[in-house]
Design a protein around this motif. Structure first.
Motif, PDB file in Angstrom:
ATOM      1  N   HIS A   1      34.645 -19.465 -39.590  1.00  0.00           N
ATOM      2  CA  HIS A   1      33.411 -18.714 -38.847  1.00  0.00           C
ATOM      3  C   HIS A   1      32.000 -19.299 -39.025  1.00  0.00           C
ATOM      4  N   SER A   2      32.041 -19.764 -40.865  1.00  0.00           N
ATOM      5  CA  SER A   2      30.898 -19.784 -41.333  1.00  0.00           C
ATOM      6  C   SER A   2      29.359 -20.731 -40.134  1.00  0.00           C
ATOM      7  N   ILE A   3      29.951 -21.760 -39.365  1.00  0.00           N
ATOM      8  CA  ILE A   3      29.167 -22.336 -38.880  1.00  0.00           C
ATOM      9  C   ILE A   3      29.109 -21.828 -37.432  1.00  0.00           C
ATOM     10  N   ILE A   4      29.699 -20.654 -37.029  1.00  0.00           N
ATOM     11  CA  ILE A   4      29.452 -20.174 -35.997  1.00  0.00           C
ATOM     12  C   ILE A   4      28.459 -18.743 -36.409  1.00  0.00           C
ATOM     13  N   GLY A   5      28.851 -18.572 -37.227  1.00  0.00           N
ATOM     14  CA  GLY A   5      27.300 -17.773 -37.832  1.00  0.00           C
ATOM     15  C   GLY A   5      26.135 -18.134 -37.731  1.00  0.00           C
ATOM     16  N   ASP A   6      25.999 -19.541 -38.873  1.00  0.00           N
ATOM     17  CA  ASP A   6      24.951 -19.969 -38.852  1.00  0.00           C
ATOM     18  C   ASP A   6      24.263 -20.245 -37.503  1.00  0.00           C
ATOM     19  N   VAL A   7      25.036 -21.230 -36.628  1.00  0.00           N
ATOM     20  CA  VAL A   7      24.042 -21.583 -35.490  1.00  0.00           C
ATOM     21  C   VAL A   7      23.522 -20.169 -34.755  1.00  0.00           C
ATOM     22  N   PHE A   8      24.749 -18.694 -34.156  1.00  0.00           N
ATOM     23  CA  PHE A   8      24.101 -17.971 -34.191  1.00  0.00           C
ATOM     24  C   PHE A   8      23.005 -17.238 -34.795  1.00  0.00           C
ATOM     25  N   ALA A   9      22.742 -17.065 -35.860  1.00  0.00           N
ATOM     26  CA  ALA A   9      21.539 -17.103 -36.626  1.00  0.00           C
ATOM     27  C   ALA A   9      19.925 -17.830 -36.839  1.00  0.00           C
ATOM     28  N   LEU A  10      21.113 -19.452 -36.457  1.00  0.00           N
ATOM     29  CA  LEU A  10      19.206 -20.068 -36.149  1.00  0.00           C
ATOM     30  C   LEU A  10      18.922 -19.740 -34.771  1.00  0.00           C
ATOM     31  N   LEU A  11      19.757 -19.588 -34.073  1.00  0.00           N
ATOM     32  CA  LEU A  11      19.198 -18.957 -33.022  1.00  0.00           C
ATOM     33  C   LEU A  11      18.291 -17.642 -32.493  1.00  0.00           C
ATOM     34  N   SER A  12      19.112 -17.216 -33.561  1.00  0.00           N
ATOM     35  CA  SER A  12      18.567 -15.656 -33.361  1.00  0.00           C
ATOM     36  C   SER A  12      17.203 -16.077 -34.400  1.00  0.00           C
ATOM     37  N   ALA A  13      16.625 -16.678 -34.850  1.00  0.00           N
ATOM     38  CA  ALA A  13      14.970 -17.300 -35.929  1.00  0.00           C
ATOM     39  C   ALA A  13      14.365 -17.319 -34.328  1.00  0.00           C
ATOM     40  N   VAL A  14      15.081 -18.736 -33.127  1.00  0.00           N
ATOM     41  CA  VAL A  14      14.118 -18.623 -32.604  1.00  0.00           C
ATOM     42  C   VAL A  14      13.743 -17.991 -31.270  1.00  0.00           C
ATOM     43  N   THR A  15      14.619 -16.878 -31.087  1.00  0.00           N
ATOM     44  CA  THR A  15      14.302 -15.853 -30.231  1.00  0.00           C
ATOM     45  C   THR A  15      13.696 -14.898 -31.108  1.00  0.00           C
ATOM     46  N   TYR A  16      13.209 -14.818 -32.224  1.00  0.00           N
ATOM     47  CA  TYR A  16      12.584 -13.853 -32.616  1.00  0.00           C
ATOM     48  C   TYR A  16      10.413 -13.875 -32.682  1.00  0.00           C
ATOM     49  N   GLY A  17      11.105 -15.618 -32.973  1.00  0.00           N
ATOM     50  CA  GLY A  17       9.639 -15.479 -33.089  1.00  0.00           C
ATOM     51  C   GLY A  17       9.142 -16.221 -31.901  1.00  0.00           C
ATOM     52  N   LEU A  18       9.559 -16.287 -30.515  1.00  0.00           N
ATOM     53  CA  LEU A  18       9.074 -15.749 -29.523  1.00  0.00           C
ATOM     54  C   LEU A  18       7.966 -14.553 -28.926  1.00  0.00           C
ATOM     55  N   PHE A  19       9.381 -13.598 -28.839  1.00  0.00           N
ATOM     56  CA  PHE A  19       9.313 -12.390 -29.265  1.00  0.00           C
ATOM     57  C   PHE A  19       7.673 -12.215 -29.935  1.00  0.00           C
ATOM     58  N   THR A  20       7.913 -12.438 -31.319  1.00  0.00           N
ATOM     59  CA  THR A  20       7.192 -11.915 -32.362  1.00  0.00           C
ATOM     60  C   THR A  20       5.944 -12.153 -31.641  1.00  0.00           C
ATOM     61  N   VAL A  21       5.648 -13.751 -30.452  1.00  0.00           N
ATOM     62  CA  VAL A  21       4.339 -13.913 -30.449  1.00  0.00           C
ATOM     63  C   VAL A  21       4.008 -13.273 -29.023  1.00  0.00           C
ATOM     64  N   LEU A  22       4.991 -13.297 -28.149  1.00  0.00           N
ATOM     65  CA  LEU A  22       4.862 -12.436 -27.198  1.00  0.00           C
ATOM     66  C   LEU A  22       4.190 -10.864 -27.144  1.00  0.00           C
ATOM     67  N   LEU A  23       4.711 -10.363 -28.197  1.00  0.00           N
ATOM     68  CA  LEU A  23       4.144  -8.920 -28.089  1.00  0.00           C
ATOM     69  C   LEU A  23       3.503  -8.817 -29.172  1.00  0.00           C
ATOM     70  N   LYS A  24       2.441  -9.819 -29.782  1.00  0.00           N
ATOM     71  CA  LYS A  24       1.428  -9.891 -29.880  1.00  0.00           C
ATOM     72  C   LYS A  24       0.194  -9.580 -29.098  1.00  0.00           C
ATOM     73  N   LYS A  25       1.057 -10.885 -27.972  1.00  0.00           N
ATOM     74  CA  LYS A  25       0.245 -11.572 -27.021  1.00  0.00           C
ATOM     75  C   LYS A  25       0.031 -10.368 -25.920  1.00  0.00           C
ATOM     76  N   CYS A  26       0.803  -8.778 -25.726  1.00  0.00           N
ATOM     77  CA  CYS A  26       0.290  -8.191 -24.742  1.00  0.00           C
ATOM     78  C   CYS A  26      -0.154  -7.031 -25.580  1.00  0.00           C
ATOM     79  N   ALA A  27      -0.181  -6.642 -27.067  1.00  0.00           N
ATOM     80  CA  ALA A  27      -1.234  -6.257 -27.773  1.00  0.00           C
ATOM     81  C   ALA A  27      -2.748  -6.323 -27.719  1.00  0.00           C
ATOM     82  N   GLY A  28      -2.674  -7.602 -28.063  1.00  0.00           N
ATOM     83  CA  GLY A  28      -4.029  -7.301 -28.280  1.00  0.00           C
ATOM     84  C   GLY A  28      -4.439  -8.034 -29.087  1.00  0.00           C
ATOM     85  N   SER A  29      -5.392  -9.038 -30.069  1.00  0.00           N
ATOM     86  CA  SER A  29      -5.997  -9.386 -31.028  1.00  0.00           C
ATOM     87  C   SER A  29      -6.226  -8.130 -32.129  1.00  0.00           C
TER      88      SER A  29
END
Length: 396
Positions: free
Chosen positions: A232-260
């Motif tokens: 199961h480790s390979i599937i879990g690693d793929v999920f963790a990597l995809l989670s890193a991508v969505t985390y980075g996108l959400f973080t930037v969009l949140l800051k963009k909404c909140a302002g500098s």
């Protein structure tokens, strides 16, 4: 840089500690209740509790403001002459005059920055002299939350699915690669500027992540369970990597909404609406996930003890920690907050050494040191950039 930035760094440290503890608890929950979707849906939808808290706080503040205005009015009325009946009107006219003068003389930091860059100077008031409120309304916050709710739910689901299929250490290491995606999305969406120090901090942090992946770790009881979990480790690693991508996108969009400066959005309302939209609009996702075979058949916890642990982990590990994390993103920068989350690697290492007696190779330890060094370099880069921006108007 001010008290908000320092408080944001403190919140990052708090969130790192809560996330490591929550990851350990979540993986223990999966031993008796392996339902990643149910745990994710319950934890994220529970954030709807922030909505009544936010509106109650607004109502209390409005009542306090009204009482303060009444007291000021009564005080001015008592100070005025009893024979001059139109003094309150003149007092109001004087107050309006002072407010309009203050608005005409006030220039924000954003206006100064725009002036320095050769852009037209835009004041904080409209043509008729009325001041504009740059804080987003509840309706605007709800629209932003509606757009970002699926991204946040996907991030949480991928993270929990990774914990269900691989170890906490592997999930922590791979999700720490989100710093690279945060830097990419920040530059792509114009939220963050690129410089040598930021690129170097990300490279140092990513090198540390790679070294922790390559470095060997072992525990006395690991040899018995390794063969069972390796499928199961390979599937879990793929999920963790995809989670890193969505985390980075959400973080930037949140800051963009909140302002500098982070003063455009009410974080409590923002996450409250996210919880509401997830509760009302994403419950049906479990059916296609079950039909495809990604998610097991849904069932409720079989014991009250599991339900209690699930509730505690949802309140502390999702509702409270996610709010603290969002505030830290708003008060600092997306890159600093993301690299700060990479501190879960050395913290998880220390926890495993103390609790499980796990041992680590020298390469793993050096990698953890590099992760911490990348976080420090990113903070120094932001501080230096702010000092340069503050001194530029003086030099010119």
């Amino acid at each position: 840089m001010g008290w908000r930035y320092g408080a944001g760094l403190g919140l990052i440290g708090t969130v790192v500690f809560i996330w490591v503890s929550s990851a350990e608890i979540t993986q223990k929950i999966f031993m008796e209740y392996k339902q990643p979707f149910a745990i994710t849906f319950f934890g994220t939808s529970l954030m709807v509790v922030y909505l009544p808290i936010a509106f109650l706080r607004e109502w209390i503040c409005s009542m306090v403001d009204k009482n303060v205005l009444k007291r000021l009015y009564r005080g001015n009325k008592n100070l005025s002459s009893s024979n001059d009946l139109d003094t309150p009107l003149r007092s109001n006219d004087m107050q309006r005059t002072l407010q309009s003068s203050a608005r005409s003389c006030s220039i924000s930091d954003a206006d100064l920055s725009a002036r320095e860059e050769g852009k037209p100077l835009i004041t904080n008031h409209s043509e008729d002299g009325s001041q504009q409120n740059f804080e987003l309304s509840s309706w605007e916050i709800a629209k932003f939350s509606l757009c970002l709710a699926p991204i946040w739910f996907l991030n949480e689901y991928l993270s929990n699915s990774a914990l269900a299929n691989t170890s906490v250490a592997s999930t922590t290491v791979l999700t720490s690669t989100s710093g690279l995606f945060t830097l990419f999305f920040g530059a792509l969406l114009g939220q963050d500027s690129l410089n040598i120090a930021k690129v170097c901090s990300v490279l140092i942090c990513m090198t540390g992540v790679v070294m922790t992946t390559v470095g060997k770790t072992w525990a006395p009881d690991e040899l018995q369970t390794f063969s069972k979990n390796s499928n199961h480790s390979i599937i879990g690693d793929v999920f963790a990597l995809l989670s890193a991508v969505t985390y980075g996108l959400f973080t930037v969009l949140l800051k963009k909404c909140a302002g500098s400066e982070g003063d455009k959005v009410d974080v409590q309302k923002f996450f409250g609406y996210i919880g509401l939209f997830i509760l009302l609009g994403l419950w049906w996702v479990v059916w296609p996930l079950t039909a495809v075979g990604i998610e097991p058949k849904f069932q409720f916890p079989h014991s009250a003890s599991v339900g209690e642990v699930l509730l505690f982990n949802a309140v502390v590990g999702s509702v409270l920690s996610d709010y603290f994390w969002a505030v830290s993103v708003v008060w600092t920068t997306p890159l600093v907050a993301t690299l700060g989350m990479s501190l879960t690697i050395p913290l998880a290492m220390v926890a495993d050494m103390v609790i499980h007696g796990r041992q680590y190779s020298a390469i793993y330890i050096i990698g953890c040191v590099q992760v911490f060094a990348g976080f420090i370099l990113a903070n120094l880069s932001d501080k230096f950039s702010c000092k340069v921006e503050n001194f530029n108007p003086i030099l010119r």
